[in-house]
Motif scaffolding. Structure first.
Motif, short mmCIF file in Angstrom:
data_model
loop_
_atom_site.label_atom_id
_atom_site.label_comp_id
_atom_site.label_asym_id
_atom_site.label_seq_id
_atom_site.Cartn_x
_atom_site.Cartn_y
_atom_site.Cartn_z
N CYS A 14 -13.79 79.15 122.48
CA CYS A 14 -12.56 78.72 121.82
C CYS A 14 -11.34 79.13 122.64
N SER A 15 -10.24 78.45 122.34
CA SER A 15 -9.00 78.67 123.08
C SER A 15 -8.22 79.87 122.55
N ILE A 16 -7.81 80.74 123.44
CA ILE A 16 -7.00 81.91 123.05
C ILE A 16 -5.63 81.41 122.56
N LYS A 17 -5.08 80.47 123.32
CA LYS A 17 -3.75 79.95 123.01
C LYS A 17 -3.67 79.38 121.58
N LYS A 18 -4.67 78.59 121.21
CA LYS A 18 -4.67 77.98 119.87
C LYS A 18 -4.74 79.04 118.78
N HIS A 19 -5.47 80.12 119.04
CA HIS A 19 -5.59 81.19 118.03
C HIS A 19 -4.27 81.96 117.91
N ILE A 20 -3.60 82.17 119.03
CA ILE A 20 -2.29 82.85 118.96
C ILE A 20 -1.32 81.97 118.16
N LYS A 21 -1.41 80.68 118.43
CA LYS A 21 -0.53 79.75 117.72
C LYS A 21 -0.80 79.76 116.21
N TYR A 57 -11.98 91.23 108.63
CA TYR A 57 -12.19 89.84 109.06
C TYR A 57 -11.59 89.67 110.45
N ASP A 58 -12.34 89.07 111.37
CA ASP A 58 -11.65 88.66 112.60
C ASP A 58 -11.34 87.17 112.48
N THR A 59 -10.37 86.73 113.26
CA THR A 59 -9.90 85.34 113.12
C THR A 59 -10.62 84.39 114.07
N SER A 60 -11.68 84.87 114.70
CA SER A 60 -12.32 84.10 115.76
C SER A 60 -12.86 82.76 115.25
N GLY A 61 -12.61 81.75 116.06
CA GLY A 61 -13.13 80.41 115.78
C GLY A 61 -12.28 79.61 114.81
N LEU A 62 -11.36 80.25 114.12
CA LEU A 62 -10.65 79.55 113.03
C LEU A 62 -9.63 78.53 113.53
N ALA A 63 -9.30 78.58 114.83
CA ALA A 63 -8.41 77.56 115.38
C ALA A 63 -9.20 76.50 116.17
N ASP A 64 -10.51 76.62 116.12
CA ASP A 64 -11.35 75.65 116.83
C ASP A 64 -11.25 74.28 116.15
N LYS A 65 -11.26 73.27 116.97
CA LYS A 65 -11.04 71.90 116.47
C LYS A 65 -12.06 71.50 115.41
N ASP A 66 -13.33 71.78 115.64
CA ASP A 66 -14.37 71.41 114.66
C ASP A 66 -14.27 72.22 113.37
N VAL A 67 -13.93 73.50 113.53
CA VAL A 67 -13.79 74.36 112.34
C VAL A 67 -12.60 73.89 111.51
N VAL A 68 -11.51 73.54 112.19
CA VAL A 68 -10.32 73.05 111.49
C VAL A 68 -10.65 71.75 110.75
#
Ligand SMILES: [Zn+2]
Length: 262
Positions: free
Chosen positions: A227-234, A184-195
Motif C-alpha cells: 500500500c501507498s504511504i502517501k495515501k495513508h498520510i493523506k 488499531y493500526d491504520t494499515s491498508g485502510l487507504a488502499d483502493k480495494d479496501v476503500v
C-alpha cells in the motif's frame, strides 16, 4: 514526526537482493517524511519479503527500522518460541505479528497461548492481521469476536488489530471499542480495494470515533509496500480530529506502545 508501525519489504520478481529491498524501503519512507518504521517479516522461511532471520540481519544497526517477531505455530515448536523470548530479551523485536486467516488457525487455539504470554512478559504488543475483503474463509479465523475473548482471558495483553477487520469496520469497532487493551493500526485502510469494499465514509467515521474514544490506541501504519504511504498520510491528515490527536496517531502512540527509544 511520523512512525509507520506496519511495513514490509517490497516484493520483487527475483528472490534475494534484500539489501536493495531495504534501500528502497528506506528511500520511500524518507521521501514520505516518515522518520522510522516497524518492519514485519513473513512467517514463511525464504519468503520474498524476508523471513525473521533475514529481517533481523537487515535491521541490525539501522536506527530507522525496528522489527516484530513472527512465527507459524502450526509448523514451529518450542524452539522458535524460545528464540522469540531471546529476541525480546535482547531488545531485537518490539512485539509479535501473527497471521490468522493467512494461516488457518483460530486466535483461541492453544498453540498461540505461549505467544500471548511472551508479549505479556515483555509488555510489548501482539499484532493480529484481520479482515481480508472477499476472502470469507480467511476472515473467519481473525474475527474480532475471538480477539475480545483473548483480551478478556489475558487482561494484561496489548493487542493491535491490523486492517480493522475490513470491510466490516463498524462490526469491529462495536465489538472492541470498550477494551482499552485493544489498539488499531491504520494499515491498508487507504488502499483502493479496501476503500471500495468498505466505503471511504465508513473508514473515516470509524477512525474518528475510535480516535476520540481511545485517543491513545490508534497507530499510523500503512502496509507498505503493498500500500501507498502517501495515501495513508493523506487519509489520517483528512480526519476531522485535533492536531494533538493526529500527533498521537502519527507517532506518540507507537513510540509509547512499542517502547521505542527515539
Ligand atoms: Zn501487512
Amino acid at each position: 514526526m511520523i512512525i509507520d508501525c506496519h511495513v514490509h519489504l517490497p516484493l520483487s520478481k527475483t528472490k534475494g537482493k534484500f539489501k536493495d529491498k531495504k534501500a528502497k524501503l528506506l528511500r520511500d519512507i524518507e521521501r514520505n517524511g516518515v522518520d522510522c518504521a516497524i518492519l514485519i517479516p513473513d512467517n514463511l522461511t525464504g519468503s520474498n519479503i524476508g523471513d525473521l532471520d533475514t529481517c533481523l540481519k537487515l535491521v541490525e544497526n539501522e536506527e530507522k527500522l525496528f522489527l516484530l517477531g513472527t512465527i507459524d505455530v502450526r509448523k514451529e515448536g518450542m524452539r522458535s518460541i524460545s528464540k522469540l523470548d531471546f529476541l525480546f530479551k535482547k531488545g531485537k523485536i518490539k512485539g509479535i505479528k501473527i497471521y490468522p486467516g493467512h494461516d488457518p488457525i483460530y486466535l483461541t487455539d492453544k498453540r498461540l497461548i505461549p505467544l500471548y504470554k511472551l508479549c505479556i512478559k515483555y509488555n510489548l504488543p501482539i499484532m493480529i492481521h484481520t479482515g481480508g475483503g472477499k476472502m470469507k474463509k480467511a476472515r473467519e479465523y481473525n474475527d474480532p469476536k475471538y480477539i475480545v475473548k483473548i483480551a478478556k482471558k489475558f487482561p494484561k495483553i496489548k493487542i493491535i488489530i491490523s486492517h480493522y477487520f475490513e470491510p466490516n469496520l463498524e462490526y469491529c469497532y462495536n465489538l472492541t471499542k470498550n477494551f482499552m487493551s485493544i489498539y488499531y493500526d491504520t494499515s491498508g485502510l487507504a488502499d483502493k480495494d479496501v476503500v471500495k469494499e468498505s466505503g471511504l465514509k465508513t473508514i473515516k467515521d470509524v477512525l474518528i470515533k475510535i480516535a476520540r474514544k481511545k485517543p491513545n490506541n490508534v497507530l499510523f501504519g500503512t502496509d507498505y509496500a503493498c500500500c501507498s504511504i502517501k495515501k495513508h498520510i493523506k487519509l489520517i491528515s483528512s480526519l476531522n480530529i485535533s492536531k494533538e490527536m493526529k500527533d498521537k496517531v502519527f507517532y506518540k502512540n507507537s513510540k509509547r506502545l512499542f517502547r521505542l527509544n527515539l
